[in-house]
Scaffold this active site. Structure first.
Site, short mmCIF file in Angstrom:
data_model
loop_
_atom_site.label_atom_id
_atom_site.label_comp_id
_atom_site.label_asym_id
_atom_site.label_seq_id
_atom_site.Cartn_x
_atom_site.Cartn_y
_atom_site.Cartn_z
N PHE A 72 32.72 2.45 -41.13
CA PHE A 72 32.15 3.76 -40.80
C PHE A 72 31.06 3.66 -39.73
O PHE A 72 31.09 2.77 -38.89
CB PHE A 72 31.68 4.49 -42.06
CG PHE A 72 32.79 4.84 -43.00
CD1 PHE A 72 33.90 5.55 -42.57
CD2 PHE A 72 32.77 4.43 -44.32
CE1 PHE A 72 34.95 5.86 -43.42
CE2 PHE A 72 33.81 4.74 -45.19
CZ PHE A 72 34.90 5.45 -44.74
N TRP A 102 43.34 0.29 -25.80
CA TRP A 102 44.42 0.94 -26.54
C TRP A 102 45.69 0.96 -25.69
O TRP A 102 46.78 0.66 -26.17
CB TRP A 102 44.02 2.37 -26.94
CG TRP A 102 45.00 3.01 -27.90
CD1 TRP A 102 44.95 2.99 -29.25
CD2 TRP A 102 46.17 3.75 -27.55
NE1 TRP A 102 46.03 3.67 -29.79
CE2 TRP A 102 46.81 4.14 -28.76
CE3 TRP A 102 46.78 4.11 -26.34
CZ2 TRP A 102 47.98 4.88 -28.80
CZ3 TRP A 102 47.96 4.84 -26.38
CH2 TRP A 102 48.55 5.22 -27.59
N ALA A 138 32.49 1.10 -46.76
CA ALA A 138 31.08 1.12 -46.36
C ALA A 138 30.35 2.36 -46.86
O ALA A 138 29.13 2.41 -46.82
CB ALA A 138 30.96 1.03 -44.85
N ARG A 154 38.49 -6.33 -42.33
CA ARG A 154 38.75 -6.15 -43.76
C ARG A 154 40.22 -5.80 -44.00
O ARG A 154 40.91 -5.34 -43.10
CB ARG A 154 37.88 -5.02 -44.31
CG ARG A 154 36.40 -5.34 -44.35
CD ARG A 154 35.56 -4.08 -44.55
NE ARG A 154 35.76 -3.15 -43.47
CZ ARG A 154 35.55 -1.85 -43.54
NH1 ARG A 154 35.10 -1.32 -44.65
NH2 ARG A 154 35.76 -1.07 -42.51
N LYS A 160 37.27 2.05 -34.09
CA LYS A 160 36.40 0.88 -34.28
C LYS A 160 37.22 -0.40 -34.45
O LYS A 160 36.95 -1.40 -33.80
CB LYS A 160 35.49 1.12 -35.48
CG LYS A 160 34.53 -0.02 -35.78
CD LYS A 160 33.32 0.41 -36.58
CE LYS A 160 33.60 1.38 -37.69
NZ LYS A 160 34.44 0.91 -38.77
N LYS A 217 43.42 8.73 -44.55
CA LYS A 217 42.95 7.97 -43.39
C LYS A 217 44.07 7.27 -42.63
O LYS A 217 44.02 7.09 -41.43
CB LYS A 217 41.91 6.94 -43.87
CG LYS A 217 41.19 6.20 -42.77
CD LYS A 217 40.03 5.41 -43.36
CE LYS A 217 39.40 4.49 -42.35
NZ LYS A 217 40.13 3.25 -42.14
N THR A 247 40.34 -0.86 -33.59
CA THR A 247 41.05 -1.07 -32.32
C THR A 247 40.16 -1.79 -31.32
O THR A 247 40.58 -2.72 -30.63
CB THR A 247 41.48 0.31 -31.74
OG1 THR A 247 42.17 1.03 -32.74
CG2 THR A 247 42.36 0.14 -30.53
N PHE A 280 40.32 7.93 -24.00
CA PHE A 280 41.48 8.79 -24.28
C PHE A 280 41.92 9.40 -22.96
O PHE A 280 41.09 9.67 -22.08
CB PHE A 280 41.11 9.91 -25.27
CG PHE A 280 41.11 9.48 -26.71
CD1 PHE A 280 42.10 9.90 -27.59
CD2 PHE A 280 40.11 8.65 -27.20
CE1 PHE A 280 42.09 9.51 -28.92
CE2 PHE A 280 40.10 8.25 -28.53
CZ PHE A 280 41.10 8.68 -29.40
#
Length: 559
Positions: A304, A412, A276, A97, A74, A108, A76, A384
């Site tokens: 999230f 990415w 969140a 954030r 998210k 994480k 990224t 991916f």
């Protein structure tokens, strides 16, 4: 095949510009930047005040499906989209954030994007950064110290020591501190009582910093914090302890947004960091509203899945700050669809069209939910290398059947060049004026009805259930004048239900409400559901085991 660099290698190779140069791109003069080194700076309160009359740009929310161990990307995508909008000639600022130390050393990892869509300096952002979290922790714990000190010196306010509502905080996962007994050791140490710690990101002070519009508003909100109750159940406020002024002094610099840059030298505000799942999950109102005065497009994220972050972004942040988002991007991956469809993590590399289709039900639910707020949504398929064309097409077909569009994004690996299609689609939606944003429920709806509205319309459960004591507490707050506040749901991020193992799009579940907390200063009521913890624990093998300084003095393992 070309060697794939790790996120940290890419970040280290970044050709960063001086932060004054980044500020100049969006019209911030050097004298209004308070530098922390060469590559990050705080933006002065005077400058923020000076641009309040500017026209607003368009606000784009990036949200996602429920997180899975497969990863969604998210942040990224948020960073990539900001770069992509700049690439196609729009003036865009990213607003995200700050990272909490707890997850960085827990499970994480970092929170600055990845690949060629990152915000830098990545190591600083994931560690002490500009000290905002330390300031929040200290201001919070100053209030804790003042409460116990007041009780020790005669308790003039008549605080019932059994009804102290204010817990302590620290920015680390530490289950041993969830429930404690403090003031042991005899008369000199005060009156023993039960207490506990939350993680700093769950602090009401964090929420206040993220929702306050300026220092004056910050100080008022700090004064409005309810710290305890007397025997007659009347509230004791932080201002009664004369804590608000000193707390505001500690938070003076922390209130100013932090300016950094993306790998492509585009501006990013990184400010505030509520989770969140246990807090409202959005970056600061000051950062977002300032960015809107300086750019055509502001790309921000909510933590999230959309059932948590996006719901709170719409129902709490937008409602309180008067924001009107123009579009929402829902991030999903083929891998996550397969996990939601029942595939184990080790088998994600194998093509499985049926699992993709089955897992898409989770994505479909999020699309429907975002549309309930009147905000048009587009799906970003974060690419991916193991994804097959057939799997990607299955996702696109599913989303099309939902009345939306899914766009393959390769930011990415390719940076802004890999996300141009999404950037153009976002501009098309935003310029069309299709957004008819409105929150899910009206202010005047009773508190428990607000909870049930979210449970039924967002989580698709049958109902929320709560003990009589919880319902009575909500009713008492309504009687005290807090009934018009929004509710902030604290629940697992992994499922629409309160069972983290129930993936996909479950229906027919009940949502048990375990506890409720009034955040009178922040302006919402926290509804704690199921087994979610406001102080997380560390896993059996925490990330900290792999974090160290290499021979060159560089940080390894943080990302």
């Amino acid at each position: 095949m070309a060697e794939v660099k790790s996120d940290i290698e890419i970040a280290r190779a970044a050709k960063k510009k001086q932060i004054q140069e980044i500020g100049a791109k969006i019209g911030i003069p050097t004298e209004h930047l308070l530098p922390y080194g060469h590559d990050k700076a705080k933006v002065s309160a005077e400058f923020i005040k000076s641009v309040k009359g500017n026209k607003d740009g368009k606000l784009i929310l990036v949200t996602a499906i429920n997180p899975t161990p497969a990863g969604e990307g998210k942040t990224t995508t948020t960073v990539g989209l900001g770069d992509g909008l700049n690439r196609i000639g729009k003036k865009a600022i990213v607003c995200i954030r700050e990272a909490s130390l707890g997850p960085n050393f827990g499970v994480k990892g970092g929170a600055a994007g990845g690949g060629y869509a990152q915000v830098v300096p990545m190591e600083d952002m994931n560690l002490h950064f500009t000290g905002d979290f330390h300031a929040i922790t200290t201001a919070h714990n100053l209030l804790s110290a003042l409460i116990d000190n007041h009780i020790y010196w005669g308790n003039e306010l008549g605080i019932d020591t059994r009804r102290v509502a204010w817990r302590r905080v620290m920015d680390m996962n530490d289950r041993a501190l969830r429930e404690i007994i403090c003031s042991l050791g005899g008369v000199a140490n005060g009156y023993p009582r039960e207490a506990g710690f939350d993680i700093t990101v769950a602090s009401e002070v964090m929420a206040i910093l993220c929702l306050a519009t300026d220092l004056k508003d910050l100080e008022k909100r700090l004064g409005d914090i309810i710290v305890a109750y007397r025997r007659d159940k009347s509230p004791v406020f932080a201002r009664d302890l004369k804590a608000d002024g000193a707390m505001a002094v500690l938070l003076k610099d922390a209130m100013q947004p932090n300016l950094v840059q993306t790998l492509e030298n585009n501006p990013a505000f990184v400010h505030g960091g509520p989770f969140a799942n246990i807090a409202h999950g959005c970056n600061s109102v000051v950062a977002t509203t300032t960015a809107l005065k300086l750019a055509d497009y502001v790309v921000t994220e909510a933590g999230f899945g959309a059932d948590l972050g996006a719901e709170k972004f719409f129902d709490i942040k937008c409602r309180k700050a008067g924001l009107k988002p123009s579009a929402a991007v829902i991030v999903a991956t083929v891998r996550a669809m397969k996990m939601n469809g029942g595939v184990k993590k080790e088998d994600l590399g194998k093509e499985n069209i049926e699992a993709v289709k089955k897992g898409c039900l989770n994505l479909g639910r999020h699309i429907e939910n975002v549309k309930q707020f009147g905000v048009p949504a587009v799906v970003a398929i974060n690419h991916f290398t193991t994804d097959t064309d057939t799997e990607i097409q299955a996702m696109k077909d599913f989303v099309k059947a939902q009345g939306a569009e899914a766009i393959l994004c390769k930011h990415w690996a390719q940076g802004s060049a890999g996300i141009e299609d999404l950037a153009r689609k976002v501009v098309e939606i935003a310029e069309s004026g299709a957004s008819q944003f409105s929150p899910l429920y009206p202010d005047e709806m009773p508190l428990f009805e607000k909870v049930n509205t979210i449970v039924k319309r967002i989580y698709r459960g049958d109902e929320a259930i709560a003990d009589k004591s919880v319902r009575d507490q909500l009713h008492a707050w309504e009687q005290a004048g807090y009934g018009n506040l929004p509710v902030c749901m604290a629940k697992t991020q992994y499922s629409f239900s309160t069972d983290p193992n129930l993936r996909g799009a479950p229906t027919g579940h009940t949502v048990p409400v375990r506890e409720v907390r009034l955040s009178a200063g922040a302006g919402f009521v926290v509804i704690i559901c199921g087994e979610v913890m406001t102080m997380p624990g560390l896993p059996s093998k925490p990330s900290s085991e792999k974090i160290f300084l290499n021979e060159a003095g560089q940080i390894e393992g943080l990302f």
